[in-house]
Motif scaffolding. Sequence first.
Motif, PDB file in Angstrom:
ATOM      1  N   PRO A  28      97.512 -29.807  24.580  1.00 10.95           N
ATOM      2  CA  PRO A  28      97.198 -28.979  25.761  1.00 10.95           C
ATOM      3  C   PRO A  28      96.195 -27.884  25.409  1.00 10.95           C
ATOM      4  CG  PRO A  28      99.567 -29.276  25.512  1.00 10.95           C
ATOM      5  CD  PRO A  28      98.954 -29.792  24.259  1.00 10.95           C
ATOM      6  N   LYS A  29      95.361 -27.549  26.348  1.00  5.21           N
ATOM      7  CA  LYS A  29      94.386 -26.473  26.181  1.00  5.21           C
ATOM      8  C   LYS A  29      95.103 -25.145  25.908  1.00  5.21           C
ATOM      9  CE  LYS A  29      91.311 -23.648  28.986  1.00  5.21           C
ATOM     10  NZ  LYS A  29      92.100 -22.456  28.616  1.00  5.21           N
ATOM     11  N   GLY A  30      94.573 -24.337  25.000  1.00  4.40           N
ATOM     12  CA  GLY A  30      95.144 -23.035  24.709  1.00  4.40           C
ATOM     13  C   GLY A  30      94.927 -22.048  25.855  1.00  4.40           C
ATOM     14  N   THR A  31      95.674 -20.957  25.849  1.00  6.96           N
ATOM     15  CA  THR A  31      95.596 -19.958  26.913  1.00  6.96           C
ATOM     16  C   THR A  31      94.475 -18.968  26.634  1.00  6.96           C
ATOM     17  OG1 THR A  31      97.968 -20.124  27.333  1.00  6.96           O
ATOM     18  CG2 THR A  31      96.848 -18.162  28.156  1.00  6.96           C
ATOM     19  N   GLU A  32      93.607 -18.760  27.633  1.00 10.64           N
ATOM     20  CA  GLU A  32      92.572 -17.739  27.569  1.00 10.64           C
ATOM     21  C   GLU A  32      93.005 -16.564  28.441  1.00 10.64           C
ATOM     22  OE1 GLU A  32      88.455 -19.290  28.193  1.00 10.64           O
ATOM     23  OE2 GLU A  32      89.501 -21.211  28.417  1.00 10.64           O
ATOM     24  N   ALA A  33      92.760 -15.351  27.952  1.00 15.96           N
ATOM     25  CA  ALA A  33      93.046 -14.141  28.719  1.00 15.96           C
ATOM     26  C   ALA A  33      91.747 -13.394  28.979  1.00 15.96           C
ATOM     27  CB  ALA A  33      94.021 -13.237  27.973  1.00 15.96           C
ATOM     28  N   PHE A  34      91.561 -12.949  30.210  1.00 15.73           N
ATOM     29  CA  PHE A  34      90.358 -12.228  30.617  1.00 15.73           C
ATOM     30  C   PHE A  34      90.767 -10.823  31.058  1.00 15.73           C
ATOM     31  CE2 PHE A  34      90.017 -16.712  31.413  1.00 15.73           C
ATOM     32  CZ  PHE A  34      88.730 -17.084  31.069  1.00 15.73           C
ATOM     33  N   ILE A  35      90.245  -9.806  30.380  1.00 11.63           N
ATOM     34  CA  ILE A  35      90.518  -8.430  30.769  1.00 11.63           C
ATOM     35  C   ILE A  35      89.213  -7.646  30.712  1.00 11.63           C
ATOM     36  CG2 ILE A  35      92.896  -8.470  29.940  1.00 11.63           C
ATOM     37  CD1 ILE A  35      91.997  -6.907  27.496  1.00 11.63           C
ATOM     38  N   SER A  36      89.198  -6.473  31.335  1.00 13.82           N
ATOM     39  CA  SER A  36      87.975  -5.668  31.298  1.00 13.82           C
ATOM     40  C   SER A  36      88.297  -4.198  31.442  1.00 13.82           C
ATOM     41  CB  SER A  36      87.025  -6.099  32.416  1.00 13.82           C
ATOM     42  OG  SER A  36      87.425  -5.556  33.663  1.00 13.82           O
ATOM     43  N   ALA A  80     103.557 -12.964  15.276  1.00 15.24           N
ATOM     44  CA  ALA A  80     103.105 -14.355  15.395  1.00 15.24           C
ATOM     45  C   ALA A  80     103.178 -14.823  16.848  1.00 15.24           C
ATOM     46  CB  ALA A  80     103.953 -15.261  14.496  1.00 15.24           C
ATOM     47  N   ILE A  81     104.230 -14.447  17.550  1.00 15.82           N
ATOM     48  CA  ILE A  81     104.375 -14.814  18.964  1.00 15.82           C
ATOM     49  C   ILE A  81     103.238 -14.200  19.780  1.00 15.82           C
ATOM     50  CG2 ILE A  81     105.804 -14.539  21.035  1.00 15.82           C
ATOM     51  CD1 ILE A  81     108.257 -14.648  19.151  1.00 15.82           C
ATOM     52  N   GLN A  82     102.931 -12.924  19.497  1.00 18.52           N
ATOM     53  CA  GLN A  82     101.832 -12.258  20.204  1.00 18.52           C
ATOM     54  C   GLN A  82     100.517 -13.025  20.021  1.00 18.52           C
ATOM     55  OE1 GLN A  82     101.650  -8.255  18.685  1.00 18.52           O
ATOM     56  NE2 GLN A  82     103.802  -7.846  19.143  1.00 18.52           N
ATOM     57  N   LYS A  83     100.243 -13.453  18.792  1.00 15.27           N
ATOM     58  CA  LYS A  83      98.993 -14.155  18.508  1.00 15.27           C
ATOM     59  C   LYS A  83      98.951 -15.525  19.184  1.00 15.27           C
ATOM     60  CE  LYS A  83      98.539 -12.003  13.955  1.00 15.27           C
ATOM     61  NZ  LYS A  83      98.564 -12.237  12.485  1.00 15.27           N
ATOM     62  N   LEU A  84     100.104 -16.205  19.204  1.00 14.99           N
ATOM     63  CA  LEU A  84     100.142 -17.559  19.743  1.00 14.99           C
ATOM     64  C   LEU A  84     100.199 -17.589  21.269  1.00 14.99           C
ATOM     65  CD1 LEU A  84     102.624 -19.122  17.164  1.00 14.99           C
ATOM     66  CD2 LEU A  84     100.182 -19.596  17.342  1.00 14.99           C
ATOM     67  N   ALA A  85     100.574 -16.462  21.872  1.00 20.04           N
ATOM     68  CA  ALA A  85     100.668 -16.421  23.339  1.00 20.04           C
ATOM     69  C   ALA A  85      99.290 -16.534  23.988  1.00 20.04           C
ATOM     70  CB  ALA A  85     101.360 -15.148  23.793  1.00 20.04           C
ATOM     71  N   ILE A  86      98.244 -16.093  23.274  1.00 15.49           N
ATOM     72  CA  ILE A  86      96.866 -16.182  23.767  1.00 15.49           C
ATOM     73  C   ILE A  86      96.006 -16.793  22.677  1.00 15.49           C
ATOM     74  CG2 ILE A  86      94.852 -14.894  24.562  1.00 15.49           C
ATOM     75  CD1 ILE A  86      96.691 -12.735  25.570  1.00 15.49           C
ATOM     76  N   GLU A  87      95.263 -17.836  23.028  1.00 15.74           N
ATOM     77  CA  GLU A  87      94.379 -18.449  22.043  1.00 15.74           C
ATOM     78  C   GLU A  87      93.056 -17.702  21.946  1.00 15.74           C
ATOM     79  OE1 GLU A  87      93.128 -22.946  20.955  1.00 15.74           O
ATOM     80  OE2 GLU A  87      92.383 -22.222  22.875  1.00 15.74           O
ATOM     81  N   ARG A  88      92.531 -17.244  23.070  1.00 17.18           N
ATOM     82  CA  ARG A  88      91.243 -16.544  23.065  1.00 17.18           C
ATOM     83  C   ARG A  88      91.273 -15.380  24.047  1.00 17.18           C
ATOM     84  NH1 ARG A  88      86.082 -18.461  21.357  1.00 17.18           N
ATOM     85  NH2 ARG A  88      84.399 -17.083  22.050  1.00 17.18           N
TER      86      ARG A  88
END
Length: 625
Positions: free
Chosen positions: A25-33, A176-184
């Motif tokens: 499955p595609k990893g999760t991307e997060a967009f913030i500004s 580790a959970i924090q890092k894996l929750a968002i891929e990019r």
Amino acid sequence: MDNEFTNINEIKTKIVNLTSNLNLPKGTEAFISDIHGNDDKYLNIIRSGAGNVSRKVEEVFNGRLTKLNQKKLVCLIYYPEEVLENINEKLTDTDDAKQWYMETINRLVEIVRYISGKYPRNIVYDALDSNLRDISEKIVFGNLDTQDKQQYYREMVKTLVNLQMGEEFIISICHAIQKLAIERIHIIGDVYDRGRHPESVIKQLSDTWQNFDFEWGNHDILWMGSLAGSKLCMLNVIRICARYHNLRLLEDVYGIDLTSMIKFATHAYVPIPNFESKVNITGETNEEKDIDNCVQQAAAIMQFKLEGQAIKRRPEFGMNDRLLLDKLSLDKKSVTIGDKTYPIKHGCFQTVNPANPYQITHSEQTVIIDLINQFTHSSQLNEHMWYMLDNGSMYLKHNGNLLFHGCIPVDEKGNFLKWQQDGHEYSGKSFCDYSEYVLKDGMRHPTTGDCYNSDFIWYLWEGKNSPLFGRDKMATFERYFIDDTELQKEHCNPFFKLCKEEWFADKLMKEFELNSRGHIINGHTPDADESPIMANKKIVVVNGLSEADDRNSEIGGYALLFDSYGMRLETLKSFTSRKKSIEEMSDVVIAKQIVERSSERITVKDTDYGQKIKKQIEKLTAMLQ
């Protein structure tokens, strides 16, 4: 690539691994500004995976843990160090403490296993703490299918706790959970200005994350421009730092000695109401407030003078309407704008010469030269600005989506505005490319002289056709000195109005050579009266770190998540402090809105990274042949 392999089976193994990765499955991307230096609020969003962590905890433990215990577990994952300190104060009984640690480790490991199911093993491996990697790997990747394996796992956890390693292990697993929750992570503009610790955001990214990018905002451009030698950008930086009681950022983090500026400012100016700080800081002394006030005045007046010089040097900027110092009356108590004269509110124009209002005095020149030399030679500023330059861009095309801060300047009909320079014409995408070229050239060849690069970089900050600003003027003068709300208004480029139209979204995607099925993700501050989702869900405005919405004090902006199931917009809870978030165990997200749901789960092969893997497989296959 040939040197990587010693035999044909190694090539085949590599092809097998790469092919299997394509179907994950595609990893999760997060967009913030619009981080604006608010490191605590930024970390609150990132540690929570912009709400993704609480969602995963609910999926794993729904029906097994109460909502309250789920909240406790989520809060622990967000802030393991602080929560464990509170827990240890309460767990006075040794057996109770051991029981709590074992149960908590088991729950955290279960979450890690659930989240890591869509990642290749090497990515999960990299997310684990290197100091505990051997133990973590055995626990996280261990096979629990048999009774013997389950007993082996239980004994490992029990021994960890007995050796008093439980706290260290829990912290490492939470990270580790924090890092894996968002891929990019995509940061769509404005890391800098207003908040006190933008450098902490840079450090967190450089220390923790491998996959991230910046789409620069106009506030970031000020800091980058200062390093390139722009005195105008530098004065804006100093003025804004003083306005938000943040001069210590310049002094303590970037090693800028402000002695010359403070000495000049406190000698030439006295504190006045319209230059009071925009924030109230606990423990701030009256002396500090007075220094901020006077420095802000000094920087503003020098800024207005240098702006006038730049506007006259560059008639192509079309900014003559911003020449205001020469519109002052002789007594400097009023200013004429257009055909109307306005009274000046608490003026501070004592260094302005009516005969030559844009002339820098000798004392001002001495201060400016001292400061710009310090800015351009600051090692820490060099490190951080080059980090932003190397990992950022004016816009980004990623996984079929277009990301940028600000706007693409257009007229009322949606035609891209043209910029002409040296016989060339730029508009739309080409103007963004040109802007990026000038910024990079200015950074690579810094000069403190009045060159075109420096002037253009300043134009990106506040020019009416700048893709990073998108308004008809920067009404700094009016906000300081004229008590007229209509005159203080900054009217937006038609781009923002046209963003409601689907045809306009399609036009933008075509201009940037992307399929119209993608999305435009814009990082500028949305209008308070507008929905952040527009143009039939093709344009999404994210402002994850804005101040609370005036209409609802609970709203603290928006973040966008793009995972294998589609896109959803997260409405963020207003953030007060890390301490309060821990005490209230408050979640980051208060509402979710589906932007797009995929009919089939999106896999790695559907992404840009998947295309790279496919090309790698083609090369390996050719080697076999």
